[in-house]
Design a protein around this motif. Structure first.
Motif, PDB file in Angstrom:
ATOM      1  N   GLY A   1     -10.766   8.636   2.593  1.00  0.00           N
ATOM      2  CA  GLY A   1     -11.275   9.875   3.330  1.00  0.00           C
ATOM      3  C   GLY A   1     -12.748   9.623   2.851  1.00  0.00           C
ATOM      4  O   GLY A   1     -13.681  10.007   3.624  1.00  0.00           O
ATOM      5  N   GLY A   2     -13.217   9.496   1.436  1.00  0.00           N
ATOM      6  CA  GLY A   2     -14.504   9.739   1.116  1.00  0.00           C
ATOM      7  C   GLY A   2     -15.292   8.534   1.766  1.00  0.00           C
ATOM      8  O   GLY A   2     -16.597   8.751   1.826  1.00  0.00           O
ATOM      9  N   LEU A   3     -14.734   7.361   1.617  1.00  0.00           N
ATOM     10  CA  LEU A   3     -15.394   6.280   2.024  1.00  0.00           C
ATOM     11  C   LEU A   3     -15.811   6.364   3.474  1.00  0.00           C
ATOM     12  O   LEU A   3     -16.882   5.909   3.628  1.00  0.00           O
ATOM     13  CB  LEU A   3     -14.329   4.924   1.737  1.00  0.00           C
ATOM     14  CG  LEU A   3     -14.850   3.704   2.528  1.00  0.00           C
ATOM     15  CD1 LEU A   3     -15.987   2.893   1.460  1.00  0.00           C
ATOM     16  CD2 LEU A   3     -13.615   2.582   2.450  1.00  0.00           C
ATOM     17  N   TRP A   4     -14.579   6.795   4.112  1.00  0.00           N
ATOM     18  CA  TRP A   4     -15.063   6.762   5.946  1.00  0.00           C
ATOM     19  C   TRP A   4     -16.058   7.877   6.011  1.00  0.00           C
ATOM     20  O   TRP A   4     -16.847   7.837   6.761  1.00  0.00           O
ATOM     21  CB  TRP A   4     -13.662   6.894   6.621  1.00  0.00           C
ATOM     22  CG  TRP A   4     -13.072   5.670   6.396  1.00  0.00           C
ATOM     23  CD1 TRP A   4     -11.933   5.222   6.123  1.00  0.00           C
ATOM     24  CD2 TRP A   4     -13.485   4.228   7.312  1.00  0.00           C
ATOM     25  NE1 TRP A   4     -11.328   4.002   6.188  1.00  0.00           N
ATOM     26  CE2 TRP A   4     -12.484   3.507   7.234  1.00  0.00           C
ATOM     27  CE3 TRP A   4     -14.628   4.177   8.189  1.00  0.00           C
ATOM     28  CZ2 TRP A   4     -12.685   2.363   7.775  1.00  0.00           C
ATOM     29  CZ3 TRP A   4     -14.751   2.984   8.620  1.00  0.00           C
ATOM     30  CH2 TRP A   4     -13.761   1.897   8.180  1.00  0.00           C
ATOM     31  N   TYR A   5     -15.951   8.867   5.254  1.00  0.00           N
ATOM     32  CA  TYR A   5     -16.851   9.855   5.314  1.00  0.00           C
ATOM     33  C   TYR A   5     -18.418   9.419   5.015  1.00  0.00           C
ATOM     34  O   TYR A   5     -19.205   9.770   5.748  1.00  0.00           O
ATOM     35  CB  TYR A   5     -16.790  11.359   4.475  1.00  0.00           C
ATOM     36  CG  TYR A   5     -17.676  12.407   4.441  1.00  0.00           C
ATOM     37  CD1 TYR A   5     -17.797  13.240   5.759  1.00  0.00           C
ATOM     38  CD2 TYR A   5     -18.543  12.371   3.534  1.00  0.00           C
ATOM     39  CE1 TYR A   5     -18.651  14.244   5.716  1.00  0.00           C
ATOM     40  CE2 TYR A   5     -19.457  13.674   3.623  1.00  0.00           C
ATOM     41  CZ  TYR A   5     -19.616  14.450   4.848  1.00  0.00           C
ATOM     42  OH  TYR A   5     -20.459  15.469   4.826  1.00  0.00           O
ATOM     43  N   ALA A   6     -18.531   8.740   4.054  1.00  0.00           N
ATOM     44  CA  ALA A   6     -19.913   8.256   3.683  1.00  0.00           C
ATOM     45  C   ALA A   6     -20.303   7.296   4.468  1.00  0.00           C
ATOM     46  O   ALA A   6     -21.471   7.289   4.862  1.00  0.00           O
ATOM     47  CB  ALA A   6     -19.617   7.429   2.158  1.00  0.00           C
TER      48      ALA A   6
ATOM     49  N   TRP B   1       0.712  -1.206  -0.133  1.00  0.00           N
ATOM     50  CA  TRP B   1       0.100  -0.168   0.031  1.00  0.00           C
ATOM     51  C   TRP B   1       0.839   1.353   0.075  1.00  0.00           C
ATOM     52  O   TRP B   1       1.683   1.465   0.691  1.00  0.00           O
ATOM     53  CB  TRP B   1      -0.899  -0.014   1.191  1.00  0.00           C
ATOM     54  CG  TRP B   1      -1.897   1.086   1.124  1.00  0.00           C
ATOM     55  CD1 TRP B   1      -1.684   2.380   1.710  1.00  0.00           C
ATOM     56  CD2 TRP B   1      -3.202   1.124   0.562  1.00  0.00           C
ATOM     57  NE1 TRP B   1      -2.739   3.233   1.614  1.00  0.00           N
ATOM     58  CE2 TRP B   1      -3.945   2.287   0.963  1.00  0.00           C
ATOM     59  CE3 TRP B   1      -3.982   0.159   0.076  1.00  0.00           C
ATOM     60  CZ2 TRP B   1      -5.047   2.761   0.600  1.00  0.00           C
ATOM     61  CZ3 TRP B   1      -5.172   0.447  -0.428  1.00  0.00           C
ATOM     62  CH2 TRP B   1      -6.003   1.776   0.014  1.00  0.00           C
ATOM     63  N   ILE B   2       0.686   2.246  -0.812  1.00  0.00           N
ATOM     64  CA  ILE B   2       1.229   3.312  -1.059  1.00  0.00           C
ATOM     65  C   ILE B   2       0.362   4.582  -0.809  1.00  0.00           C
ATOM     66  O   ILE B   2      -0.771   4.761  -1.455  1.00  0.00           O
ATOM     67  CB  ILE B   2       1.797   3.584  -2.288  1.00  0.00           C
ATOM     68  CG1 ILE B   2       2.880   2.559  -2.749  1.00  0.00           C
ATOM     69  CG2 ILE B   2       2.500   5.209  -2.542  1.00  0.00           C
ATOM     70  CD1 ILE B   2       3.457   2.392  -3.843  1.00  0.00           C
ATOM     71  N   TRP B   3       0.471   5.359   0.277  1.00  0.00           N
ATOM     72  CA  TRP B   3      -0.367   6.272   0.456  1.00  0.00           C
ATOM     73  C   TRP B   3      -0.129   7.798  -0.100  1.00  0.00           C
ATOM     74  O   TRP B   3       0.485   8.492  -0.012  1.00  0.00           O
ATOM     75  CB  TRP B   3      -0.237   6.956   2.040  1.00  0.00           C
ATOM     76  CG  TRP B   3      -0.914   5.939   3.004  1.00  0.00           C
ATOM     77  CD1 TRP B   3      -0.299   5.081   3.862  1.00  0.00           C
ATOM     78  CD2 TRP B   3      -2.285   5.953   3.286  1.00  0.00           C
ATOM     79  NE1 TRP B   3      -1.301   4.396   4.384  1.00  0.00           N
ATOM     80  CE2 TRP B   3      -2.559   4.799   4.300  1.00  0.00           C
ATOM     81  CE3 TRP B   3      -3.439   6.500   2.753  1.00  0.00           C
ATOM     82  CZ2 TRP B   3      -3.830   4.493   4.709  1.00  0.00           C
ATOM     83  CZ3 TRP B   3      -4.545   6.206   3.106  1.00  0.00           C
ATOM     84  CH2 TRP B   3      -4.843   5.161   4.282  1.00  0.00           C
TER      85      TRP B   3
END
Length: 52
Positions: A19-24, A8-10
């Motif tokens: 961020g969008g996934l966790w916001y939703a 995984w590369i941030w």
């Protein structure tokens, strides 16, 4: 790939997506929690005389 995987590369794309996934998921979780709590409170109160 998962964030706990070594490959995984941030980069900015992953940060925005996660961020969008966790916001939703947060918005959906708060909404569902509100509905469940409101339904439970209405059921306990016995407010069933107002049928429309």
């Amino acid at each position: 790939m998962f964030p706990f995987s070594f490959e995984w590369i941030w980069d900015m794309g992953h940060v925005v997506f996660m961020g969008g996934l966790w916001y939703a998921l947060t918005i959906l979780g708060i909404g569902m929690s509100y509905c469940i709590i409101k339904a439970a409170m209405d059921a306990c109160r016995g407010n069933d005389e107002h049928h429309h």
